[in-house]
Design a protein around this motif. Structure first.
Motif, mmCIF file in Angstrom:
data_model
loop_
_atom_site.group_PDB
_atom_site.id
_atom_site.type_symbol
_atom_site.label_atom_id
_atom_site.label_comp_id
_atom_site.label_asym_id
_atom_site.label_seq_id
_atom_site.Cartn_x
_atom_site.Cartn_y
_atom_site.Cartn_z
ATOM 1 N N GLU A 426 42.952 14.525 -18.261
ATOM 2 C CA GLU A 426 43.550 15.662 -18.983
ATOM 3 C C GLU A 426 44.334 16.558 -18.031
ATOM 4 O O GLU A 426 45.401 17.085 -18.391
ATOM 5 N N PHE A 427 43.843 16.706 -16.815
ATOM 6 C CA PHE A 427 44.600 17.481 -15.833
ATOM 7 C C PHE A 427 45.916 16.785 -15.486
ATOM 8 O O PHE A 427 46.954 17.447 -15.317
ATOM 9 N N LYS A 428 45.890 15.488 -15.378
ATOM 10 C CA LYS A 428 47.128 14.773 -15.044
ATOM 11 C C LYS A 428 48.142 14.893 -16.170
ATOM 12 O O LYS A 428 49.355 15.032 -15.928
ATOM 13 N N THR A 429 47.665 14.858 -17.400
ATOM 14 C CA THR A 429 48.567 15.057 -18.537
ATOM 15 C C THR A 429 49.134 16.473 -18.512
ATOM 16 O O THR A 429 50.338 16.688 -18.763
ATOM 17 N N MET A 430 48.302 17.427 -18.208
ATOM 18 C CA MET A 430 48.736 18.823 -18.114
ATOM 19 C C MET A 430 49.746 18.990 -16.978
ATOM 20 O O MET A 430 50.766 19.682 -17.123
ATOM 21 N N ARG A 431 49.485 18.357 -15.858
ATOM 22 C CA ARG A 431 50.415 18.406 -14.723
ATOM 23 C C ARG A 431 51.785 17.917 -15.114
ATOM 24 O O ARG A 431 52.813 18.541 -14.791
ATOM 25 N N ASP A 432 51.842 16.810 -15.850
ATOM 26 C CA ASP A 432 53.134 16.250 -16.245
ATOM 27 C C ASP A 432 53.844 17.175 -17.240
ATOM 28 O O ASP A 432 55.065 17.351 -17.169
ATOM 29 N N LEU A 433 53.078 17.759 -18.146
ATOM 30 C CA LEU A 433 53.673 18.667 -19.119
ATOM 31 C C LEU A 433 54.259 19.901 -18.437
ATOM 32 O O LEU A 433 55.354 20.358 -18.785
ATOM 33 N N LEU A 434 53.544 20.402 -17.429
ATOM 34 C CA LEU A 434 53.987 21.607 -16.735
ATOM 35 C C LEU A 434 54.958 21.309 -15.597
ATOM 36 O O LEU A 434 55.488 22.240 -14.978
ATOM 37 N N GLU A 435 55.174 20.037 -15.317
ATOM 38 C CA GLU A 435 56.117 19.590 -14.276
ATOM 39 C C GLU A 435 55.736 20.157 -12.904
ATOM 40 O O GLU A 435 56.557 20.702 -12.182
ATOM 41 N N LEU A 436 54.464 20.001 -12.545
ATOM 42 C CA LEU A 436 53.975 20.505 -11.271
ATOM 43 C C LEU A 436 53.963 19.384 -10.226
ATOM 44 O O LEU A 436 53.589 18.244 -10.536
ATOM 45 N N PRO A 437 54.315 19.700 -8.971
ATOM 46 C CA PRO A 437 54.359 18.684 -7.918
ATOM 47 C C PRO A 437 52.984 18.421 -7.311
ATOM 48 O O PRO A 437 52.735 18.681 -6.126
ATOM 49 N N ILE A 438 52.091 17.909 -8.137
ATOM 50 C CA ILE A 438 50.734 17.581 -7.680
ATOM 51 C C ILE A 438 50.559 16.073 -7.794
ATOM 52 O O ILE A 438 50.792 15.492 -8.867
ATOM 53 N N LYS A 439 50.165 15.428 -6.706
ATOM 54 C CA LYS A 439 50.084 13.969 -6.673
ATOM 55 C C LYS A 439 48.705 13.502 -7.120
ATOM 56 O O LYS A 439 47.707 14.229 -7.010
ATOM 57 N N ASP A 440 48.652 12.247 -7.589
ATOM 58 C CA ASP A 440 47.364 11.659 -7.956
ATOM 59 C C ASP A 440 46.414 11.642 -6.767
ATOM 60 O O ASP A 440 45.185 11.829 -6.925
ATOM 61 N N SER A 441 46.968 11.454 -5.584
ATOM 62 C CA SER A 441 46.127 11.380 -4.390
ATOM 63 C C SER A 441 45.506 12.730 -4.029
ATOM 64 O O SER A 441 44.583 12.788 -3.205
ATOM 65 N N ASP A 442 45.999 13.805 -4.633
ATOM 66 C CA ASP A 442 45.420 15.136 -4.373
ATOM 67 C C ASP A 442 44.062 15.302 -5.053
ATOM 68 O O ASP A 442 43.308 16.228 -4.715
ATOM 69 N N PHE A 443 43.761 14.424 -6.011
ATOM 70 C CA PHE A 443 42.460 14.479 -6.687
ATOM 71 C C PHE A 443 41.452 13.689 -5.835
ATOM 72 O O PHE A 443 41.305 12.489 -5.980
ATOM 73 N N VAL A 444 40.789 14.385 -4.930
ATOM 74 C CA VAL A 444 39.873 13.722 -4.002
ATOM 75 C C VAL A 444 38.474 13.699 -4.620
ATOM 76 O O VAL A 444 37.926 14.748 -4.998
ATOM 77 N N ASP A 445 37.922 12.493 -4.729
ATOM 78 C CA ASP A 445 36.582 12.307 -5.308
ATOM 79 C C ASP A 445 36.470 12.919 -6.697
ATOM 80 O O ASP A 445 35.420 13.460 -7.086
ATOM 81 N N GLY A 446 37.560 12.849 -7.420
ATOM 82 C CA GLY A 446 37.550 13.340 -8.799
ATOM 83 C C GLY A 446 37.572 14.850 -8.940
ATOM 84 O O GLY A 446 37.376 15.371 -10.046
#
Length: 900
Positions: A426-446
């Motif tokens: 859900e955070f990744k979907t929110m990130r895409d909607l808000l067009e934020l430069p946050i990478k999948d790899s930034d999610f460390v250990d969930g």
């Protein structure tokens, strides 16, 4: 430029007119009637026409409502200054970090709320960038009452601004380690950021009104010109059900508080479901505020709706929007286009035809996303209209979606208030909607990461530049260094040391006499703020009317009926007294505004609020907690105190428990003085502590609660000797002994210590004499001015033991070595004096007025509760008999003698 005071008329421009010529004819007819027969006749015909229409079932808005459309049409919206795209990026970061903070904290089980700020993000961001004035420029800045459940978003913005760091965000709702953030706006917990505690719903709107009113009061009295300050109160539509939320609407309009704006976030949801499932909360609030005389600005629909309104040539769309209940609007938010076509558009042939012109994407954009509260330009237009409107306060009804941008799992769901976290997906979907430069790899250990564009990024520079232009960070609380107030002249207090001689004086009257002298003090007199809820004459304060004046923004536009009397009723624009009418809640809101002026405006004011003690803490204890949270300073005075002193009034007037409630508030210093000189000593020390030079370790951010009585009695002179003033302030001192009272007890007479507070001291003194003369018992009398302060001192001593600190509680020091048992008496329930029982080394017993009050004489009530002098004598003999110091038969003999 559009006249903001005439903005209501322009909303008609938003609805297409299919026959302008016919409309013009109707308008010309109305003009003709007004010209020929006068405006009253025209108004009469209009009223009768509207009544006929309603009777015939023609759907029209009620007279206090407008159609369910925006007040300001798109064509009339002013261009918003600034960079909207940059503000969108800032809002996106704030949305992300608010949700991340609560989600990361959920692993500790501390809770938090995500959906409220998600709905209100633009309501705050637009204000921060263009309207809310800070405290670093001239004046006091604006006062912001932030909706409590939106606090994560405010913390997120402070993080972006560099005022908070990641470790603080990670300690949201975990304060014990010293680096945490309180759950809601709590000034006592985070005093550099929060000014106003708001999450006890209903108190925020009430306080905001009286804050705006107090600002006018300060200016009118020449204390400080704060006419540039604007009060903004952010509220939820569900919160408006609290009676305090709307209790003072008429006051705000009556006094023309155009320095006040309510922003009501109408996401149509309260904590467990729709606010008005079968009705429309926006229309209800509009009627309520218009009826109270407020200017109302509705910002309901976003730009995507413009096309639909242009297609509405028959008015069918507006009619349908007016009739659909809020719960169904919430349902549309979660359903597909086919459902909306059938349920919304399918109810009217004209709407069926309109829907054929709309794509599914267009329908979903309108019903899922496009709301007035989610679009910066529409929020800006509403705010601009509010601050430019003159003569009345403004309420902005901004429609939003609760949980907006948080995904389908949150938006408009009944349970979203209790939903504390998002999944990684859900955070990744929110990130895409808000067009934020946050990478999948930034999610460390969930673990969801916080996001920050960098301290020198365009977003942060823009944010800080906008705040600098508006006077510094917001929200922010500032206590500017100011010199302590000079102490009032000593003679005002010392005059009570001599006693009243042969004159009987109630302690209520003694307090009022003291205030009369203090308000005349050249240095501090103007800083006193007398507050009374329409009982000034009961408390003997009417003599202050002509000398101080009752504050009114209009002054006195009439000739008072008592104009020929010495103590006539005088209102004045610069009046000093706040006489609020029959509203304890309004009076407390006054008190809170005045008691925190030292921080809000850098001007120390000394409020005292005097009230029937039964109708103070019992009615408004929640506001006393608000006062303590807001670090307020001043004097609360519970007059006509006690359960037996107010003759004939009965159960609901008989206060036997206000000190119990007051004892639960850590900021309240509760005193039950017996004598006039005690009242003076306590007030003098309170002025020193709160407004002068507090001693090391003393917290000046406290308030005093004094109970005073309406029973005229002789006022003795202050006893001589060392430590009397210290004992009065700390809560206990020996008033006399059997010997100093001239009772000449036998050398081996049994002895008892009698402790009394408030008016009970007089029964105790009578009992002292009876014990000596009739039973041969020597009694020493102690005045317990504060059972609560004695207890707090003892609790602190106990806590010190856990830290290895050895200190004897003051109550044990004071009573150490006193001979015989202790009997404590008050006009309150027994648990008031029983607060200190465990720290008294002697045998302990108490008397009090437990149970419901009743109508009777003072003597009858005291006999009923068993606290009169005769009852004290019997209780004292019983205590001594248990110790074998008097004969057991003496107790029975005394009961029979006194008819107990």
């Amino acid at each position: 430029m559009t006249d903001p005071n005439a903005i209501q008329a322009s909303e008609l421009d938003q609805l297409p007119d299919r026959d302008p010529e016919e409309t013009a004819e109707w308008q010309a007819s109305l003009d003709a009637v007004a010209k020929a027969a006068g405006p009253h006749r025209a108004a009469y015909l209009m009223r009768r026409t509207l009544e006929r229409a309603e009777g015939n079932g023609i759907a029209l808005p009620k007279l206090l409502e407008t159609d369910y459309v925006n007040t300001i049409p798109t064509a009339a919206e002013p261009s918003a200054p600034g960079d909207e795209e940059m503000e969108r990026k800032i809002t996106a970061w704030n949305r992300w970090n608010a949700a991340a903070m609560v989600t990361r904290g959920s692993k500790y089980g501390v809770g938090g709320h995500i959906a409220t700020f998600a709905s209100a993000a633009w309501l705050y961001e637009t204000g921060f960038n263009h309207f809310f004035r800070g405290k670093e420029a001239d004046g006091s800045g604006d006062q912001l009452y932030i909706q409590g459940h939106a606090s994560p978003g405010i913390y997120a913005r402070a993080f972006l601004d560099g005022r908070l760091d990641e470790s603080q965000l990670d300690n949201f709702r975990r304060e014990s380690g010293g680096n945490g953030l309180p759950s809601y706006p709590h000034p006592r917990r985070l005093p550099w950021l929060w000014e106003f505690p708001t999450v006890s719903m209903g108190l925020g709107p009430l306080s905001a009104i009286y804050q705006a009113r107090f600002n006018r009061y300060l200016t009118a009295r020449g204390i400080k010109d704060v006419s540039d300050s604007h009060v903004w109160a952010f509220l939820g539509d569900g919160e408006m059900d609290e009676p305090e939320s709307t209790a003072a609407l008429a006051l705000a309009s009556r006094e023309g508080l155009d320095n006040l704006t309510f922003v009501i976030n109408c996401n149509l949801q309260r904590l467990d479901g729709p606010v008005r499932a079968n009705f429309k909360i926006v229309q209800e609030l509009e009627a309520q505020f218009r009826g109270a005389g407020w200017n109302v600005v509705k910002s309901l629909w976003g730009n995507a709706w413009d096309e639909l309104f242009q297609l509405d040539t028959t008015g069918a769309l507006v009619r349908r929007l007016r009739e659909v209940p809020d719960a169904q609007v919430q349902t549309y938010q979660t359903r597909d286009a086919a459902y909306i076509r059938q349920d919304f558009f399918g109810k009217d042939p004209a709407l069926v035809e309109m829907a054929k012109l709309l794509s599914d994407d267009k329908i979903l954009e309108c019903f899922h996303l496009s709301r007035g509260g989610h679009e910066a330009r529409k929020v800006y237009a509403a705010y601009k209209a509010a601050v430019e409107f003159k003569g009345a306060p403004t309420v902005i009804l901004a429609q939003t979606v609760k949980g907006h941008t948080l995904g389908e799992g949150f938006a408009s769901k009944n349970a979203n208030h209790q939903m504390k976290k998002l999944t990684v997906d859900e955070f990744k979907t929110m990130r895409d909607l808000l067009e934020l430069p946050i990478k999948d790899s930034d999610f460390v250990d969930g673990v969801v990461p916080y996001g920050h564009p960098g301290a020198d990024s365009p977003e942060v520079r823009y944010l800080q530049e906008r705040r600098a232009a508006l006077g510094g960070p917001a929200p922010a609380r500032r206590v500017h260094p100011v010199a302590p107030l000079p102490a009032p002249a000593e003679k005002a207090f010392a005059s009570f040391d001599k006693g009243s001689g042969s004159q009987n004086v109630a302690t209520t009257m003694a307090f009022v006499r003291l205030i009369k002298d203090l308000v005349r003090d050249k240095e501090t007199g103007k800083r006193w703020v007398p507050i009374v809820p329409d009982e000034a004459r009961t408390f003997g304060m009417e003599s202050l009317f002509p000398s101080l004046g009752i504050y009114s923004p209009k002054g006195q536009t009439y000739e008072p009926v008592d104009r020929d009397q010495l103590m006539y009723y005088k209102e004045a624009q610069n009046g000093q007294i706040l006489n609020e009418g029959i509203t304890e809640a309004g009076s407390m809101a006054d008190f809170i505004a005045a008691s925190t002026s030292y921080a809000t405006h850098g001007e120390a004011m000394i409020p005292f609020y005097i009230f029937y003690s039964m109708f103070g803490w019992q009615r408004t204890a929640d506001q006393m907690w608000q006062l303590g949270d807001q670090l307020g300073r001043g004097f609360l005075v519970g007059a006509t105190a006690g359960r037996t002193t107010l003759t004939g009034e009965g159960l609901q007037h008989a206060d036997g428990h206000s000190p119990v409630i007051a004892a639960t508030n850590p900021a309240a210093l509760t005193y039950d003085p017996a004598f006039a000189y005690e009242v003076a000593t306590i007030v003098r020390d309170g002025i020193r502590r709160m407004y002068g030079e507090a001693a090391p370790g003393e917290d000046p951010n406290v308030f005093y609660y004094l109970t005073v009585y309406n029973e005229p009695l002789p006022q003795p002179a202050k006893p001589s000797g060392l430590g009397i003033d210290e004992g009065i302030v700390k809560g206990l001192y020996r008033f006399n002994t059997a010997e100093s009272a001239g009772l000449s007890p036998a050398a081996n007479a049994p002895r008892i210590q009698l402790l009394g507070s408030g008016t009970a001291i007089h029964w105790v003194l009578k009992a002292q004499q009876m014990l000596a003369e009739e039973w041969g018992v020597a009694a020493d009398v102690w005045s317990a001015t504060s059972w609560t302060e004695l207890r707090r001192d003892a609790l602190e001593a106990d806590a010190g033991l856990l830290r290895g600190e050895e200190r004897v509680p003051y109550v044990r020091q004071a009573l150490h070595g006193a001979e015989g048992p202790v009997l404590a008496v008050s006009d309150y329930m027994r648990q008031v004096p029983d607060q200190i029982a465990q720290w008294v080394e002697q045998d302990w017993s108490s008397l009090g007025a437990d149970g419901f009050g009743l109508s009777d004489t003072r003597e009858g009530a005291r006999r009923h509760f068993g606290v009169d002098a005769e009852s004290v004598v019997v209780a004292a003999l019983a205590q001594l008999a248990r110790r074998g110091e008097v004969k057991a038969t003496a107790v029975k003999e005394a009961r029979e003698k006194y008819g107990l």
